[in-house]
Design an enzyme around this catalytic site. Sequence first.
Site, short mmCIF file in Angstrom:
data_model
loop_
_atom_site.label_atom_id
_atom_site.label_comp_id
_atom_site.label_asym_id
_atom_site.label_seq_id
_atom_site.Cartn_x
_atom_site.Cartn_y
_atom_site.Cartn_z
CG HIS A 48 -1.83 -1.13 1.32
ND1 HIS A 48 -1.84 -2.06 2.34
CD2 HIS A 48 -2.80 -1.51 0.45
CE1 HIS A 48 -2.78 -2.94 2.12
NE2 HIS A 48 -3.38 -2.65 0.97
CG ASP A 51 1.66 -1.42 3.47
OD1 ASP A 51 1.24 -1.32 4.63
OD2 ASP A 51 1.09 -2.08 2.58
C1 GLO Z 1 -9.14 -6.92 0.63
C2 GLO Z 1 -8.13 -6.94 -0.40
C3 GLO Z 1 -6.84 -6.27 0.01
C4 GLO Z 1 -6.04 -5.88 -1.19
C5 GLO Z 1 -4.86 -5.01 -0.84
C6 GLO Z 1 -4.06 -4.60 -2.04
O1 GLO Z 1 -10.19 -7.49 0.51
O2 GLO Z 1 -7.90 -8.24 -0.84
O3 GLO Z 1 -6.10 -7.11 0.86
O4 GLO Z 1 -5.60 -6.99 -1.88
O5 GLO Z 1 -5.34 -3.88 -0.17
O6 GLO Z 1 -4.77 -3.82 -2.89
#
Ligand code: GLO
Length: 344
Positions: A48, A51
Site C-alpha cells: 500500500h 506501507d
Molecule cells: C481486501 C483486499 C486487500 C487488497 C490489498 C491490495 O479485501 O484483498 O487485501 O488486496 O489492499 O490492494
Amino acid sequence: MSRFKFSVGPWNVHEGADSYGPATRSTISFEEKVKKFSELGFSAVQFHDDDAVPNMNDLSEEEIKEEARKVKTILDKYNMAAEFVAPRLWMDPHTIDGGFMSTSKEDREFAMWRAYRSIDIARELGCDKIVLWLAREGTLCAETKSPVWATKKLIEAIDKMLDYDATIKILIEPKPNEPIDRSICGTMGHVMGVSAATKDPSRVGGLLESAHAILAGLDPSHEIGFGLAMGKLWGVHLNDQNGIKFDQDKSFGVENLRQAFNQVKVLLENNYGANGEYVGLDVKAMRTTTDEDSYKHLENSLNMVYALEEKAARFDYEYQKKCVMSRDFEGLEMYVMELLMGLK
Ligand code: GLO
Ligand code: MG
C-alpha cells in the site's frame, strides 16, 4: 521447483486484531518481514502507499519519494522486487464515503493525490503497477449516489492516472462487497468493461483474488480464465473462502481443494507469469495463531501451490479427452477427485 514467482504484502503478516477484538500477536518490523519473505521463497513485495511511506499525508512530494528510496534499499538488500503499489483509500477521514467516487469533491481530490503519490512511490521502488482495490467505492445507502455517475468517476480517475505517467499500468482488484455494501466494480467482467472505457485499455487490467470471486458467487478459476482470455490478468491474490460471508483470506486451497486445483491448472495451462506476473498470496493468519507461527499460513499456502502444480503436471489430458469425447463426465470428475486424494 515452482513454475511461478511469488509475492506477498506486509499486511499478510499481522497482529491478529479484528473488528471485535485487539491484537493477539506482536508487531514484526517491515525489514524483518522482507527478510523472512525472501527466505520463504517469495521474490516480490506488494505495497500500500503508506506501507512504503507511513504518515505520507504529512510529507511533501519530495519527502515521499525520499522515504520510498529508503524502502528500495531494504528490498535490494534482500534481493526482493516490488510488484505494485496500491493507494490505501479506506482508512483516512477523507475516504469515509469512498475515494474516486466520494460525494465530496475535496475528498475526490485527496484520492487523486494519493493515486499520484502511489505512482511516484511505485517508480522509486522500480515497479510499473498500481493496484486499485476499491474498498469503499460504491454505496452504503443505495440512494446516496448514482451507479452511473460513480462508474464514470472511476473511469475519469483512471484516465487521470494514465495521463500522469505514460507507462504506468492500472490493475483493478474487483470485490463485490465488504466493507462497502454494493460495490461498483465487483467482478473481472466489470474490470474489463471499465478498462475498455478508459483512454488506454492496453494499460488497464485486473488482479483476481480467489476470495473475492467466491464472494461474488463465482468460481475463481473462471474469473482467472476470463482475465487470461482478454490478455489482462496481470496479478492474482490466491487464497480461500468458506462461502459467501465476510472476507476471510484463508490459506490457499484449505476450503475447496478442487477449485484451488483448477486455479493452478488454468494459470499453468496459459503460461501465467511469462510476462513477469507474480502469484500473490493474500492470506491472513487466524487470530488464534501464536507469534512463532506468524508465517505459517504463508508457508502452507506456498506448499499448497507447489503440491497442486505437481497434481496439474500429472493430469492425464489423454484420459480427459477420451472422457469428453464419450461424454463420460462422471468418469472425468471421479478421476480428478482420485488424483487430488492421491489415489491416482
Ligand atoms: C481486501 C483486499 C486487500 C487488497 C490489498 C491490495 O479485501 O484483498 O487485501 O488486496 O489492499 O490492494
Ligand atoms: Mg487482495
